[in-house]
Design a protein around this motif. Structure first.
Motif, mmCIF file in Angstrom:
data_model
loop_
_atom_site.group_PDB
_atom_site.id
_atom_site.type_symbol
_atom_site.label_atom_id
_atom_site.label_comp_id
_atom_site.label_asym_id
_atom_site.label_seq_id
_atom_site.Cartn_x
_atom_site.Cartn_y
_atom_site.Cartn_z
ATOM 1 N N ALA A 59 3.135 -3.618 -4.575
ATOM 2 C CA ALA A 59 3.749 -4.133 -3.353
ATOM 3 C C ALA A 59 2.772 -3.837 -2.229
ATOM 4 C CB ALA A 59 5.090 -3.460 -3.090
ATOM 5 N N GLN A 60 2.330 -4.906 -1.564
ATOM 6 C CA GLN A 60 1.285 -4.734 -0.553
ATOM 7 C C GLN A 60 1.853 -4.819 0.853
ATOM 8 O OE1 GLN A 60 -1.695 -7.579 -2.135
ATOM 9 N NE2 GLN A 60 -3.107 -6.359 -0.888
ATOM 10 N N LEU A 61 1.733 -3.743 1.605
ATOM 11 C CA LEU A 61 2.149 -3.778 3.004
ATOM 12 C C LEU A 61 1.065 -4.458 3.830
ATOM 13 C CD1 LEU A 61 3.688 -0.225 3.290
ATOM 14 C CD2 LEU A 61 4.868 -2.356 3.807
ATOM 15 N N PRO A 62 1.460 -5.286 4.810
ATOM 16 C CA PRO A 62 0.458 -6.009 5.589
ATOM 17 C C PRO A 62 -0.379 -5.093 6.483
ATOM 18 C CG PRO A 62 2.675 -6.489 6.377
ATOM 19 C CD PRO A 62 2.829 -5.692 5.130
ATOM 20 N N TYR A 63 0.126 -3.933 6.848
ATOM 21 C CA TYR A 63 -0.679 -2.985 7.639
ATOM 22 C C TYR A 63 -0.235 -1.573 7.281
ATOM 23 C CZ TYR A 63 3.446 -2.986 10.640
ATOM 24 O OH TYR A 63 4.725 -2.904 11.107
ATOM 25 N N LEU A 65 1.427 1.848 7.235
ATOM 26 C CA LEU A 65 2.638 2.431 7.816
ATOM 27 C C LEU A 65 2.662 3.942 7.702
ATOM 28 C CD1 LEU A 65 5.556 0.144 6.539
ATOM 29 C CD2 LEU A 65 4.785 0.410 8.867
ATOM 30 N N GLY A 68 5.459 7.783 4.568
ATOM 31 C CA GLY A 68 6.904 7.580 4.670
ATOM 32 C C GLY A 68 7.268 6.104 4.604
ATOM 33 N N GLY A 69 6.484 5.282 5.290
ATOM 34 C CA GLY A 69 6.736 3.843 5.289
ATOM 35 C C GLY A 69 6.566 3.270 3.903
ATOM 36 N N ARG A 72 9.595 4.304 1.687
ATOM 37 C CA ARG A 72 10.858 3.589 1.859
ATOM 38 C C ARG A 72 10.794 2.233 1.164
ATOM 39 N NH1 ARG A 72 13.883 2.108 7.453
ATOM 40 N NH2 ARG A 72 12.427 0.364 7.435
ATOM 41 N N LEU A 73 9.609 1.602 1.262
ATOM 42 C CA LEU A 73 9.445 0.337 0.552
ATOM 43 C C LEU A 73 9.647 0.546 -0.952
ATOM 44 C CD1 LEU A 73 8.637 -2.562 0.143
ATOM 45 C CD2 LEU A 73 6.250 -1.913 0.420
ATOM 46 N N VAL A 173 9.096 7.805 8.769
ATOM 47 C CA VAL A 173 7.683 7.418 8.656
ATOM 48 C C VAL A 173 6.754 8.556 9.010
ATOM 49 C CG1 VAL A 173 6.728 5.123 8.905
ATOM 50 C CG2 VAL A 173 8.348 5.953 10.583
#
Lengths: 233, 115
Positions: A59-63, A65, A68-69, A72-73, A173
């Motif tokens: 799962a790739q976060l766009p920036y 976080l 912690g971020g 949560r994902l 976070v």
């Protein structure tokens, strides 16, 4: 499946292309029947591709976080896909997946099980302000948990379905919030927290921070995070 | 007299951008209300800076002008606090959106595994 429970291994990774491949392969080798989710926290390097090639879901976060971020994902994914147990493992290879079955066994009488250094196994050493922060955190949180917690900042932990649902909706976070504050909140809500002694290994790649100024800053932040967490209901 | 010219001009300089932003609908309503109130306080004070002298006497402040200055600083502090609160909320919202995007991308790539 481990003990008839669907287990998701969540690996938050930020610029860990050097180690993530080996970490994922090792987890898949040691823990057949579990699913590995690598959360790529906005890496600038090849982390996502390397992890995918090693056989993980990514799962790739766009920036970026922060841990912690990313976590949560991971828990949102675990919740949506209906996993019974989520285990968090660092991407730098410090956490040995062979301890995961022990962590999961611990879930029989606790909702959150922390893989702890300084609990007899291994020879991990810390000194100075960093050591004091850990003593302070462990003293306060052990009293709250009514059981010995020696390493509350450890990112090696397993939790059950109830906490997956909690963490999917709420996961701080902030640095240290992701470890310390979650333990405080979980205890306040009446869940049980326990620990399993683990040995940590040297990282596969990357360097740990050793500057004394950072250690003092860490102590301050740990104290601040703990006070804030305790002041919340 | 010169002071009055200065404050009056300042009041107008403050009011014009507020009205212009409101007219172009560039401000959300909650802020619009706030800034209209600010304008309503600033405008009369700009033309009659001595307006608050009696109130300042009551509160022990030497002159009405320093009372305005004091209240202005307090008000600005509160606005700053409000803005940091607002950005924290916005960060939380963008965080949720970022997670949502990552979940959707993960689901997509699972459905069509790369060849």
């Amino acid at each position: 499946m481990i003990n008839n429970r669907r287990v998701l291994i969540i690996v938050p990774a930020w610029n860990e292309a050097g180690s993530i491949g080996d970490v994922v392969r090792e987890i898949r080798g040691e823990l057949p029947g579990t699913h590995v989710l690598v959360v790529d926290d906005g890496s600038a390097d090849d982390t996502a591709r390397v992890a995918r090639e090693a056989g993980a879901t990514v799962a790739q976060l766009p920036y970026n976080l922060g841990v912690g971020g990313a976590m949560r994902l991971g828990y949102r994914y675990a919740k949506d896909a209906g996993y019974d147990v989520a285990v968090q493992i660092d991407a730098d290879g410090q956490h040995d997946p062979r301890y995961v079955p022990k962590l999961i066994d611990g879930l029989q009488d606790a909702s959150l099980v922390i893989g702890a250094r300084f609990a007899g196994e291994g020879e991990y050493q810390v000194r100075g302000p960093r050591h004091w922060s850990m003593v302070m955190l462990s003293f306060v949180l052990s009293r709250m948990a009514r059981c010995k917690l020696t390493d509350t900042t450890s990112g090696f932990r397993a939790c059950d379905r109830a906490l997956i649902e909690l963490f999917a909706a709420w996961y701080p976070v902030e640095y240290l919030g992701d470890t310390v504050e979650t333990v405080v909140r979980v205890l306040r809500l009446g869940y049980r927290v326990s620990q399993v002694p683990v040995a940590m290994r040297p990282r596969f790649a990357g360097v740990p921070s050793k500057s004394p100024a950072k250690a003092v800053l860490y102590l301050g932040r740990a104290f601040f995070t703990l006070l804030l967490a305790l002041s919340r209901r | 007299m010169r002071l009055t010219v200065l404050t009056a001009v300042t009041a107008l300089v403050v009011i014009v951008p507020i009205l212009e932003l409101l007219r172009r609908r560039q401000l959300r309503e909650k802020y619009a209300v706030l800034w209209i109130c600010v304008g309503l306080v600033v405008l009369p004070l700009g033309f009659f800076p001595r307006l608050l002298d009696s109130l300042s006497g009551l509160t022990g402040v030497a002159s009405g002008v320093s009372l305005v200055l004091f209240l202005g600083v307090v008000f600005l502090l509160l606005v700053c606090i409000h803005l940091s609160w607002e950005t924290s909320r916005l960060e939380e919202k963008t965080r949720t959106l970022a997670e949502e995007i990552a979940l959707i991308r993960a689901e997509l790539s699972e459905r069509e595994p790369a060849e």
